[in-house]
Design an enzyme around this catalytic site. Structure first.
Site, PDB file in Angstrom:
ATOM      1  N   ALA A 240       0.813  -1.206   0.000  1.00  0.00           N
ATOM      2  CA  ALA A 240       0.000   0.000   0.000  1.00  0.00           C
ATOM      3  C   ALA A 240       0.853   1.267   0.000  1.00  0.00           C
ATOM      4  CB  ALA A 240      -0.950  -0.015   1.196  1.00  0.00           C
ATOM      5  N   HIS A 241       0.162   2.400  -0.031  1.00  0.00           N
ATOM      6  CA  HIS A 241       0.827   3.692  -0.159  1.00  0.00           C
ATOM      7  C   HIS A 241       1.682   4.015   1.068  1.00  0.00           C
ATOM      8  CE1 HIS A 241      -3.026   4.315   1.873  1.00  0.00           C
ATOM      9  NE2 HIS A 241      -2.472   5.327   2.490  1.00  0.00           N
ATOM     10  N   GLY A 242       2.852   4.571   0.796  1.00  0.00           N
ATOM     11  CA  GLY A 242       3.715   5.033   1.873  1.00  0.00           C
ATOM     12  C   GLY A 242       4.443   3.951   2.623  1.00  0.00           C
ATOM     13  N   VAL A 243       4.417   2.707   2.131  1.00  0.00           N
ATOM     14  CA  VAL A 243       5.123   1.613   2.802  1.00  0.00           C
ATOM     15  C   VAL A 243       6.611   1.712   2.503  1.00  0.00           C
ATOM     16  CG1 VAL A 243       5.458  -0.899   2.817  1.00  0.00           C
ATOM     17  CG2 VAL A 243       3.149   0.070   2.877  1.00  0.00           C
ATOM     18  N   SER A 260       1.731   3.074   5.143  1.00  0.00           N
ATOM     19  CA  SER A 260       2.666   3.738   6.059  1.00  0.00           C
ATOM     20  C   SER A 260       3.366   2.789   7.025  1.00  0.00           C
ATOM     21  CB  SER A 260       1.944   4.843   6.855  1.00  0.00           C
ATOM     22  OG  SER A 260       1.379   5.788   5.972  1.00  0.00           O
TER      23      SER A 260
END
Length: 366
Positions: A240-243, A260
């Protein structure tokens, strides 16, 4: 290839006849004459007595007593499994298309194409994108505007590299992968509807990463999503986003990592592991298949189950879980026995409360 030549290429010590002809690599159970096999686990040693292979890759200290007598050659390696992998590459080289751009593809005039690049049919390379030297792009790949792909990469069919994604050198991206898709970000408004948060930040894939078929790696609204060097990702994985994923991480099939989250170096997540968002999985941690990780894990921890707990505790819990039907029956029997005892106790109380005329201690008129 002669066994002697193979030993030289694999940098192994040869024992036995170096003139044996080797045609392919095979598993010890199914190997035939002309095959070379390998042993890297004690449980496969018994198969050496019956294998039909012409040669075998063994550790330096594996005794020869269990080997099939005759002309079976031996290559000694400190790491037989790694040597096996290198041998497979020697006997099954990947065909490399000729450099050039297929006339059925579209490459923007301001895109940068390095030397030795091969671009197959129906590929789209958008404005400002760059493709590094000797990179191989198969059919129906899309490389978005401003994206960068490094040297010696392989992009298999139907891969989508979205705008401004950065991919390092020697990266392998398998069929159907999407890198840089929008992260799942929405803000709930006062009327109950969900306002999409624009996902416009960076995605960076560092050197020597491999990404399995139909996996997806999202971009965030701010910051970056980053996969660090040497990480290997299996099929159907979602990041997912920001990982932030560390170096040399292993994700097996169907792993999902929420937004995140930080995955540190050398972590191993087995198949279908789910990781919640905004947490940290420490360096070298391991999670077995179908584990659910709802909170941060310390470095080196080995966890199982959902919610994930230390693996040893999970084994004890799993053993107890198997005993639940028996325990349930025993509890029911104990409850029945307790109920009978309570009934008898109540009968005793009633008898004690009733007057006895023959008892001299009974008051007159009773």
């Amino acid at each position: 290839m002669k066994l002697r030549e193979l030993a030289e290429k694999l940098q192994c010590r040869l024992e036995g006849d170096g003139n044996i002809d080797i045609r392919r690599v095979a598993g010890v159970e199914h190997a035939q004459p002309g095959d070379i096999t390998f042993i890297d686990s004690p449980r496969y040693v018994p198969f050496l007595a019956t294998t039909h292979a012409s040669a075998v890759i063994l550790t330096p200290n594996q005794p020869l007593a269990s080997l099939t007598p005759g002309t079976l050659g031996v290559l000694r390696s400190d790491h037989p499994y790694v040597t096996f992998a290198r041998a497979v590459a020697l006997f099954a080289p990947t065909p490399v298309p000729k450099p050039g751009i297929d006339p059925l593809s579209t490459v923007a005039a301001d895109a940068t194409i390095g030397p030795g690049v091969s671009i197959g049919p129906f590929v789209t390379v958008c404005s400002g994108a760059s493709i590094g030297a000797r990179t191989l792009i198969h059919s129906h790949v899309a490389v978005g505007a401003g994206a960068s792909v490094g040297d010696d990469c392989i992009l298999y069919p139907q891969v989508s590299i979205r705008d401004r994604v950065t991919i390092g050198h020697r990266v392998i991206v398998h069929d159907g992968v999407v890198i840089g898709s929008d992260g799942f970000g929405f803000a709930k408004q006062s009327d109950g509807t969900h306002l999409k948060i624009p996902q416009t930040a960076d995605v960076v894939i560092e050197d020597d990463v491999e990404i399995g078929a139909n996996s997806t790696i999202d971009r965030p609204a701010v910051g970056e999503t980053r996969i660090r060097a040497g990480t290997k990702i299996d099929n159907l994985v979602h990041i997912a986003h920001g990982v932030s994923v560390g170096r040399r991480v292993i994700f097996a099939a169907q792993v999902g990592v929420s937004g995140s989250t930080v995955i540190e170096d050398d972590v191993i997540l087995a198949g279908q592991v789910g990781v919640a968002g905004h947490l940290r999985v420490g360096k070298g941690a391991m999670a077995t298949a179908q584990s659910g990780i709802p909170s941060s894990i310390d470095a080196g921890q080995y966890v199982s189950g959902s919610p994930a707990i230390p693996h040893r505790d999970w084994l004890k819990s799993a053993a107890a879980y198997r005993q639940l039907p028996t325990l349930r029956k025993r509890v029911a029997e104990l409850e029945h026995a307790v109920a009978e005892l309570e009934e008898k106790l109540e009968e005793c109380r009633i008898r004690l409360d009733q007057p006895n005329p023959q008892d001299p201690r009974t008051p007159p008129g009773k």
